[in-house]
Write a protein that holds these residues in place. Structure first.
Motif, PDB file in Angstrom:
ATOM      1  N   ALA A  89     -35.530  40.423 -10.666  1.00  0.00           N
ATOM      2  CA  ALA A  89     -34.915  41.256 -11.696  1.00  0.00           C
ATOM      3  C   ALA A  89     -33.643  41.891 -11.140  1.00  0.00           C
ATOM      4  O   ALA A  89     -33.596  42.223  -9.949  1.00  0.00           O
ATOM      5  CB  ALA A  89     -35.904  42.320 -12.133  1.00  0.00           C
ATOM      6  N   PRO A  90     -32.593  42.012 -11.954  1.00  0.00           N
ATOM      7  CA  PRO A  90     -32.569  41.830 -13.414  1.00  0.00           C
ATOM      8  C   PRO A  90     -32.285  40.393 -13.872  1.00  0.00           C
ATOM      9  O   PRO A  90     -31.862  40.189 -15.006  1.00  0.00           O
ATOM     10  CB  PRO A  90     -31.437  42.769 -13.842  1.00  0.00           C
ATOM     11  N   TYR A  91     -32.484  39.394 -13.033  1.00  0.00           N
ATOM     12  CA  TYR A  91     -32.338  37.984 -13.397  1.00  0.00           C
ATOM     13  C   TYR A  91     -30.932  37.689 -13.951  1.00  0.00           C
ATOM     14  O   TYR A  91     -30.762  37.083 -15.012  1.00  0.00           O
ATOM     15  CB  TYR A  91     -33.397  37.595 -14.420  1.00  0.00           C
ATOM     16  N   THR A  92     -29.944  38.111 -13.203  1.00  0.00           N
ATOM     17  CA  THR A  92     -28.552  37.949 -13.636  1.00  0.00           C
ATOM     18  C   THR A  92     -28.170  36.478 -13.689  1.00  0.00           C
ATOM     19  O   THR A  92     -28.392  35.729 -12.746  1.00  0.00           O
ATOM     20  CB  THR A  92     -27.612  38.688 -12.669  1.00  0.00           C
ATOM     21  N   ILE A  93     -27.585  36.061 -14.804  1.00  0.00           N
ATOM     22  CA  ILE A  93     -27.162  34.679 -14.978  1.00  0.00           C
ATOM     23  C   ILE A  93     -25.841  34.463 -14.227  1.00  0.00           C
ATOM     24  O   ILE A  93     -24.942  35.306 -14.275  1.00  0.00           O
ATOM     25  CB  ILE A  93     -26.983  34.326 -16.463  1.00  0.00           C
ATOM     26  N   THR A 109     -45.242  26.893 -18.105  1.00  0.00           N
ATOM     27  CA  THR A 109     -46.394  26.851 -17.197  1.00  0.00           C
ATOM     28  C   THR A 109     -46.904  28.231 -16.821  1.00  0.00           C
ATOM     29  O   THR A 109     -48.101  28.412 -16.592  1.00  0.00           O
ATOM     30  CB  THR A 109     -46.042  26.070 -15.919  1.00  0.00           C
ATOM     31  N   GLU A 110     -45.999  29.216 -16.742  1.00  0.00           N
ATOM     32  CA  GLU A 110     -46.385  30.577 -16.353  1.00  0.00           C
ATOM     33  C   GLU A 110     -45.716  31.595 -17.277  1.00  0.00           C
ATOM     34  O   GLU A 110     -44.866  32.383 -16.847  1.00  0.00           O
ATOM     35  CB  GLU A 110     -45.979  30.861 -14.904  1.00  0.00           C
ATOM     36  N   PRO A 111     -46.083  31.600 -18.534  1.00  0.00           N
ATOM     37  CA  PRO A 111     -45.354  32.439 -19.498  1.00  0.00           C
ATOM     38  C   PRO A 111     -45.406  33.937 -19.189  1.00  0.00           C
ATOM     39  O   PRO A 111     -44.393  34.625 -19.338  1.00  0.00           O
ATOM     40  CB  PRO A 111     -46.024  32.120 -20.837  1.00  0.00           C
ATOM     41  N   GLU A 112     -46.537  34.435 -18.750  1.00  0.00           N
ATOM     42  CA  GLU A 112     -46.631  35.872 -18.490  1.00  0.00           C
ATOM     43  C   GLU A 112     -45.766  36.272 -17.311  1.00  0.00           C
ATOM     44  O   GLU A 112     -45.109  37.321 -17.324  1.00  0.00           O
ATOM     45  CB  GLU A 112     -48.088  36.272 -18.280  1.00  0.00           C
ATOM     46  N   ALA A 113     -45.716  35.421 -16.281  1.00  0.00           N
ATOM     47  CA  ALA A 113     -44.894  35.720 -15.107  1.00  0.00           C
ATOM     48  C   ALA A 113     -43.405  35.608 -15.423  1.00  0.00           C
ATOM     49  O   ALA A 113     -42.582  36.230 -14.738  1.00  0.00           O
ATOM     50  CB  ALA A 113     -45.257  34.771 -13.962  1.00  0.00           C
ATOM     51  N   GLN A 114     -43.049  34.830 -16.437  1.00  0.00           N
ATOM     52  CA  GLN A 114     -41.643  34.573 -16.749  1.00  0.00           C
ATOM     53  C   GLN A 114     -41.118  35.374 -17.938  1.00  0.00           C
ATOM     54  O   GLN A 114     -39.943  35.265 -18.287  1.00  0.00           O
ATOM     55  CB  GLN A 114     -41.441  33.084 -17.023  1.00  0.00           C
ATOM     56  N   SER A 153     -34.700  39.091 -20.278  1.00  0.00           N
ATOM     57  CA  SER A 153     -33.441  39.443 -19.629  1.00  0.00           C
ATOM     58  C   SER A 153     -32.347  38.449 -19.982  1.00  0.00           C
ATOM     59  O   SER A 153     -31.180  38.837 -20.196  1.00  0.00           O
ATOM     60  CB  SER A 153     -33.616  39.496 -18.107  1.00  0.00           C
ATOM     61  N   ILE A 154     -32.681  37.169 -20.028  1.00  0.00           N
ATOM     62  CA  ILE A 154     -31.690  36.155 -20.402  1.00  0.00           C
ATOM     63  C   ILE A 154     -31.111  36.476 -21.769  1.00  0.00           C
ATOM     64  O   ILE A 154     -29.890  36.469 -21.973  1.00  0.00           O
ATOM     65  CB  ILE A 154     -32.317  34.741 -20.369  1.00  0.00           C
TER      66      ILE A 154
END
Length: 385
Positions: free
Chosen positions: A103-107, A141-146, A152-153
């Motif tokens: 986080a904050p998962y900056t593009i 595959t991992e929706p809760e983790a993502q 953020s995207i």
């Protein structure tokens, strides 16, 4: 502009009564976005109609990196698409692997500028453009983790493109499936809409259901009743054993080739052993080889029935339907591809759906990039006049 009008109205009203509550006016002015959302009443069917006849620019920005799948976008493609008679482009983009790990998962800014360029090129040609979050494989595959990366995207994108014209649309996620179940997806839909509306309250959104944006997933999709600025989307590749026959990324049961459309074939098609080992695939081939008319799983009637199910959902829920992907892979014989494509297109239009063909210049493509020419017979199936 609406906010100014409302404030002016308050001032005029106060002038008539002799009382001016400046605190009340200032409070309303600070709540601009809330006022705008309440005042939002788009003609969503006109927004859907503006997408018209579209094409996907797939295998480029949705690849692991642009060029990985032998497709790099060029400026000339947008003019070719416009000049051919298309109204819109769907721009699949893999944003997920261009963010920071935490986080904050900056593009990545350089990648965003490449997306900016593609959006600008579409707008320059007066094409509507759909920014589509594509191939977010970790989300499947991992929706809760993502989930936080996903939100953020869209927080970043909806801030970046909020000043673009209304001919820019957001498609929040391509083909949710797998661990991203219908129940979980419906929860995430509400959250991502809230995030986007906080930055870009008037943007038209495109949202499909679980199960790969299939019609079954559409029937389980829940959209917020109060937000009418949303177009529902489906993808259609039925029957998939025909449209994806021999596609190298599919599993072995899809590797039988020689299927024609509609069924039954002139001569029975012998499925590969892997196909015989999968119950529903083996059953499909038995019926495909033997049954006639509407009972054949590769019949025109089956196709019409599928699309009419989606149309009925749209009518019941007062949502326009956008057919965001359809196409038949190049391993199918061209005559069948043309007939299937023309049938899907004409039926979608009969049912009031706008659409985007999959895709421009790769293995499903209308445009032969090496020959620098359109595959005219296939293109005419989409653009008959």
């Amino acid at each position: 502009m609406r906010l100014i009008g409302m404030v002016v109205a308050l001032v005029l009203l106060a002038g008539c009564t002799g009382e001016v509550n400046t605190a009340d006016i200032e409070g309303k002015a600070q709540d601009t976005k809330a006022l705008e959302v309440l005042d939002m009443n788009p003609d969503i069917y006109e927004k859907a109609k503006a997408l018209g006849r579209g094409i996907n620019l797939g295998n480029a920005l949705d690849a692991p990196y642009e060029g990985a799948w032998d497709m790099v976008l060029e400026e000339t493609y947008f003019k070719l698409i416009k000049d051919k008679g298309f109204d819109s482009v769907r721009l699949p983009v893999r944003f997920s692997n261009k963010t920071t790990e935490a986080a904050p998962y900056t593009i990545d800014e350089a990648f965003l500028k490449r997306v900016d360029w593609a959006v600008d090129e579409a707008l320059k040609q007066e094409l509507a453009v759909i920014i589509d979050l594509h191939h977010f494989e970790e989300m499947i595959t991992e929706p809760e983790a993502q989930k936080e990366r996903f939100l953020s995207i869209w927080d970043q994108l909806s801030k970046r493109y909020s000043d673009r014209p209304e001919s820019v649309y957001y498609e929040v996620l391509n083909e949710p499936n797998g661990a991203l179940t219908a129940e979980l997806w419906n929860e995430y839909v509400k959250e991502v809409i809230t995030v986007i509306r906080g930055n870009d309250p008037h943007r038209t959104l495109i949202i499909g259901g679980a199960e790969w944006n299939g019609i079954g997933g559409l029937l389980e999709l829940e959209l917020p009743e109060h937000d009418r600025n949303i177009i529902a989307t489906i993808h259609y590749y039925g029957p998939i054993l025909f449209t994806h026959q021999g596609a190298e990324w599919m599993t072995e049961e899809y590797s039988t080739t020689g299927l024609t459309w509609p069924g039954p074939p002139a001569n029975p098609v012998e499925p590969v052993q892997a196909a015989k080992n999968v119950g529903w695939v083996a059953s499909f081939f038995r019926e495909y080889n033997s049954k006639t008319g509407a009972s054949n799983p590769a019949s025109r009637e089956a196709l019409v029935h599928d699309l009419e199910r989606a149309a009925r959902w749209g009518q019941a829920n007062d949502r326009p339907i956008f057919l965001g992907e359809f196409g038949a892979y190049s391993t199918a014989d061209m005559a069948s591809r043309i007939q299937w494509t023309e049938t899907v297109r004409s039926e979608a239009e009969r049912l009031g759906m706008t659409w985007a063909y999959w895709e421009f210049g790769a293995s499903f493509g209308l445009y032969d990039r090496s020959a620098k020419a359109w595959r005219e017979d296939l293109t005419k199936a989409l653009l008959p006049s």
